[in-house]
Design a protein around this motif. Structure first.
Motif, PDB file in Angstrom:
ATOM      1  N   ALA A 197       0.807  -1.215  -0.074  1.00 20.77           N
ATOM      2  CA  ALA A 197      -0.176  -0.071   0.159  1.00 20.77           C
ATOM      3  C   ALA A 197       0.919   1.273   0.008  1.00 20.77           C
ATOM      4  N   ARG A 198       0.765   2.028  -0.861  1.00 29.65           N
ATOM      5  CA  ARG A 198       1.451   3.287  -1.190  1.00 29.65           C
ATOM      6  C   ARG A 198       0.750   4.224  -0.096  1.00 29.65           C
ATOM      7  N   ILE A 199       1.606   4.865   1.108  1.00 33.45           N
ATOM      8  CA  ILE A 199       1.227   5.497   2.101  1.00 33.45           C
ATOM      9  C   ILE A 199       1.279   7.190   1.471  1.00 33.45           C
ATOM     10  N   ASP A 200       2.329   7.536   1.170  1.00 31.75           N
ATOM     11  CA  ASP A 200       2.551   8.818   0.375  1.00 31.75           C
ATOM     12  C   ASP A 200       3.709   8.542  -0.581  1.00 31.75           C
ATOM     13  N   ASP A 201       4.265   9.782  -1.279  1.00 36.59           N
ATOM     14  CA  ASP A 201       5.292   9.617  -1.785  1.00 36.59           C
ATOM     15  C   ASP A 201       6.658   8.870  -1.401  1.00 36.59           C
ATOM     16  N   VAL A 202       6.811   8.662  -0.103  1.00 34.79           N
ATOM     17  CA  VAL A 202       8.209   8.048   0.289  1.00 34.79           C
ATOM     18  C   VAL A 202       7.559   6.939   1.051  1.00 34.79           C
ATOM     19  N   ARG A 203       6.437   6.653   1.674  1.00 32.28           N
ATOM     20  CA  ARG A 203       6.319   5.770   2.680  1.00 32.28           C
ATOM     21  C   ARG A 203       5.365   4.588   2.187  1.00 32.28           C
ATOM     22  N   ILE A 204       5.595   3.545   2.522  1.00 33.26           N
ATOM     23  CA  ILE A 204       4.767   2.404   2.082  1.00 33.26           C
ATOM     24  C   ILE A 204       4.642   1.236   3.128  1.00 33.26           C
ATOM     25  N   ALA A 205       3.437   0.332   2.982  1.00 37.55           N
ATOM     26  CA  ALA A 205       3.448  -0.677   3.838  1.00 37.55           C
ATOM     27  C   ALA A 205       3.420  -2.035   3.096  1.00 37.55           C
ATOM     28  N   VAL A 206       3.897  -3.230   3.578  1.00 35.44           N
ATOM     29  CA  VAL A 206       4.165  -4.223   2.627  1.00 35.44           C
ATOM     30  C   VAL A 206       3.473  -5.348   3.434  1.00 35.44           C
ATOM     31  N   ARG A 207       2.712  -6.133   3.221  1.00 35.89           N
ATOM     32  CA  ARG A 207       2.222  -7.323   3.713  1.00 35.89           C
ATOM     33  C   ARG A 207       2.835  -8.567   2.926  1.00 35.89           C
ATOM     34  N   ILE A 208       3.342  -9.307   3.661  1.00 31.86           N
ATOM     35  CA  ILE A 208       3.846 -10.647   3.366  1.00 31.86           C
ATOM     36  C   ILE A 208       3.111 -11.915   3.700  1.00 31.86           C
ATOM     37  N   THR A 209       2.622 -12.790   2.826  1.00 37.20           N
ATOM     38  CA  THR A 209       2.100 -13.871   3.670  1.00 37.20           C
ATOM     39  C   THR A 209       2.858 -15.298   3.038  1.00 37.20           C
ATOM     40  N   ALA A 218       2.281 -17.839   8.098  1.00 30.72           N
ATOM     41  CA  ALA A 218       3.189 -16.395   8.721  1.00 30.72           C
ATOM     42  C   ALA A 218       2.731 -15.379   7.901  1.00 30.72           C
ATOM     43  N   THR A 219       2.080 -14.186   8.667  1.00 31.44           N
ATOM     44  CA  THR A 219       1.836 -13.080   7.884  1.00 31.44           C
ATOM     45  C   THR A 219       2.903 -11.927   8.655  1.00 31.44           C
ATOM     46  N   LEU A 220       3.254 -11.219   7.847  1.00 27.68           N
ATOM     47  CA  LEU A 220       4.372 -10.434   8.325  1.00 27.68           C
ATOM     48  C   LEU A 220       3.983  -8.780   7.513  1.00 27.68           C
ATOM     49  N   LEU A 221       3.869  -7.794   8.338  1.00 28.08           N
ATOM     50  CA  LEU A 221       3.562  -6.466   8.034  1.00 28.08           C
ATOM     51  C   LEU A 221       4.693  -5.283   8.149  1.00 28.08           C
ATOM     52  N   LEU A 222       5.362  -4.883   7.145  1.00 29.79           N
ATOM     53  CA  LEU A 222       6.457  -4.020   7.257  1.00 29.79           C
ATOM     54  C   LEU A 222       6.111  -2.660   6.565  1.00 29.79           C
ATOM     55  N   GLY A 223       6.669  -1.795   7.339  1.00 29.86           N
ATOM     56  CA  GLY A 223       6.517  -0.286   6.831  1.00 29.86           C
ATOM     57  C   GLY A 223       7.480   0.758   7.340  1.00 29.86           C
ATOM     58  N   ASN A 224       7.503   1.816   6.745  1.00 27.00           N
ATOM     59  CA  ASN A 224       8.498   2.995   7.142  1.00 27.00           C
ATOM     60  C   ASN A 224       7.587   4.135   7.412  1.00 27.00           C
ATOM     61  N   TYR A 225       6.534   3.901   8.032  1.00 25.18           N
ATOM     62  CA  TYR A 225       5.315   4.897   8.141  1.00 25.18           C
ATOM     63  C   TYR A 225       5.366   5.451   9.794  1.00 25.18           C
ATOM     64  N   SER A 226       5.932   4.989  10.412  1.00 21.84           N
ATOM     65  CA  SER A 226       6.008   4.957  11.919  1.00 21.84           C
ATOM     66  C   SER A 226       6.815   6.181  12.402  1.00 21.84           C
ATOM     67  N   ASN A 227       7.034   6.726  13.513  1.00 23.15           N
ATOM     68  CA  ASN A 227       7.534   7.665  13.988  1.00 23.15           C
ATOM     69  C   ASN A 227       8.969   6.952  14.982  1.00 23.15           C
ATOM     70  N   ARG A 228       8.804   5.790  15.157  1.00 25.64           N
ATOM     71  CA  ARG A 228       9.719   4.949  15.895  1.00 25.64           C
ATOM     72  C   ARG A 228       9.554   3.370  15.517  1.00 25.64           C
ATOM     73  N   LEU A 229      10.668   2.708  15.956  1.00 28.23           N
ATOM     74  CA  LEU A 229      10.439   1.150  15.620  1.00 28.23           C
ATOM     75  C   LEU A 229       9.491   0.699  16.415  1.00 28.23           C
ATOM     76  N   GLU A 230       8.491  -0.225  15.905  1.00 30.46           N
ATOM     77  CA  GLU A 230       7.437  -0.675  16.421  1.00 30.46           C
ATOM     78  C   GLU A 230       7.391  -2.118  16.192  1.00 30.46           C
ATOM     79  N   CYS A 231       7.367  -3.030  17.004  1.00 31.46           N
ATOM     80  CA  CYS A 231       7.529  -4.613  16.774  1.00 31.46           C
ATOM     81  C   CYS A 231       6.392  -5.148  17.574  1.00 31.46           C
ATOM     82  N   ARG A 232       5.630  -6.092  17.113  1.00 27.64           N
ATOM     83  CA  ARG A 232       4.964  -6.927  17.891  1.00 27.64           C
ATOM     84  C   ARG A 232       4.548  -8.294  17.076  1.00 27.64           C
ATOM     85  N   TRP A 233       4.794  -9.507  18.025  1.00 25.85           N
ATOM     86  CA  TRP A 233       4.765 -10.611  17.489  1.00 25.85           C
ATOM     87  C   TRP A 233       3.293 -11.322  18.272  1.00 25.85           C
TER      88      TRP A 233
END
Length: 333
Positions: A197-209, A218-233
């Motif tokens: 998913a394109r968030i804006d011109d430089v930020r994206i979300a990636v869903r990997i199944t 296994a489902t993995l959500l990656l992104g560069n749209y947060s203001n800090r590193l966030e991890c949840r398992w």
């Protein structure tokens, strides 16, 4: 044991060197950086007697017994190749190589290195105290059937490490961590599907199944749209026991009402444990334990618990993701 460090950047000085300084029997003897001033500054800060701006001199010297490299994937690969060729044990930060062909060359060198030479890739999260407790606590409750991982950060919003796109940079950074952990738990997948998913011109979300022939997922959500590193398992077993680890600080275990308990969930349906963020930072993040594992392997001639060869399937998954989603931000090649 005498250590050398190549790449005394922010990550090495904030995470790896503090963890190394707490490791019994380890001593940092030399530092190499691209700029002599950077090597000198790091040597002064950590009380290291030798420094240089030529990393090959450090690898080829006889003043160290093991090496840590924390640079770009290209530098990591070059240093690791030279070290293994000389029979020098090496801890390389991830990603260990810029692409699968370069990784395959390192794996071949790992296999042909002199006996007792250890190669270790620094995937820290599986070595952290909270994650290890999550797995230990879930073990009495059956086989893992589902893994859901969310890992988002504020970067990269520009290309890094000579990558051609932000997506590739994101996969090299967060993606290697996420896929490595999924494969450690469930093994190489039978199928991979990716969406962005394109968030804006430089930020994206990636869903990997990552799916498996026996129904595991296994489902993995990656992104560069947060203001800090966030991890949840979130891990789910075949007895429907759920383990959730949030930000390496809060562990919650639960089982369906009316089902028999076991282990720590005996006579309990929900269990929660919190790690204070002010204590045990390097233990929580895994930096201390991964270096301890490498140190133990080198001292005792034991196999690496994070070898280069284990990265092959990680790179295969990420290559498939890139094949499917390519360039969601439409960046010029």
């Amino acid at each position: 044991m005498r250590y050398g460090l190549i790449g005394p950047g922010e990550h090495a000085q904030e995470n790896l060197l503090p963890a190394l300084s707490g490791l019994q029997g380890a001593r940092l003897e030399a530092v190499a950086a691209r700029r002599l001033s950077s090597a000198r500054a790091a040597a002064r800060r950590w009380g290291v007697p030798a420094f240089t701006d030529n990393w090959t001199d450090l690898v080829d010297s006889d003043q160290i017994d093991a090496l840590i490299v924390a640079g770009s994937p290209h530098l990591n690969a070059d240093v690791t190749a030279r070290a293994l060729s000389r029979g020098l044990s090496v801890f390389t930060e991830k990603p260990p190589a810029p692409d699968a062909p370069a990784l395959d060359k390192l794996i071949a060198l790992e296999a042909s290195a002199p006996a007792g030479t250890v190669a270790f890739v620094g995937f820290n999260f599986p070595y952290g105290q909270p994650y290890r407790q999550l797995r230990t606590t879930l073990r009495p409750h059956g086989e893992l059937r589902s893994l859901d991982l969310r890992m988002v950060s504020a970067k990269p919003t520009t290309t890094a490490w000579h990558c051609s796109t932000v997506l590739e940079s994101l996969l090299q950074g967060l993606g290697t961590h996420a896929v490595d952990l999924a494969i450690r738990e469930l093994g190489p997948p039978d199928a991979v599907h990716a969406h962005t998913a394109r968030i804006d011109d430089v930020r994206i979300a990636v869903r990997i199944t990552m799916s498996y022939a026996d129904g595991r997922l296994a489902t993995l959500l990656l992104g560069n749209y947060s203001n800090r590193l966030e991890c949840r398992w979130e891990l789910v077993t075949d007895t429907a026991v759920v383990g959730v680890l949030d930000q390496l600080s809060t562990l919650t275990l639960s089982r369906p009402a009316g089902t028999p308990g076991a282990g720590l969930l005996d006579r309990k349906e929900v269990l929660r444990h919190d790690w204070p963020s002010r204590r045990g930072g390097y233990g929580r993040t895994g930096y201390s334990s991964e270096l301890e594992s490498f140190h133990h392997s080198v001292l005792n001639g034991a196999p690496s618990t994070s070898p280069l060869s284990a990265c092959r399937d990680v790179y295969r998954v990420l290559d498939e993701v890139l094949r499917q989603v390519d360039n969601p931000l439409g960046e010029a090649s």
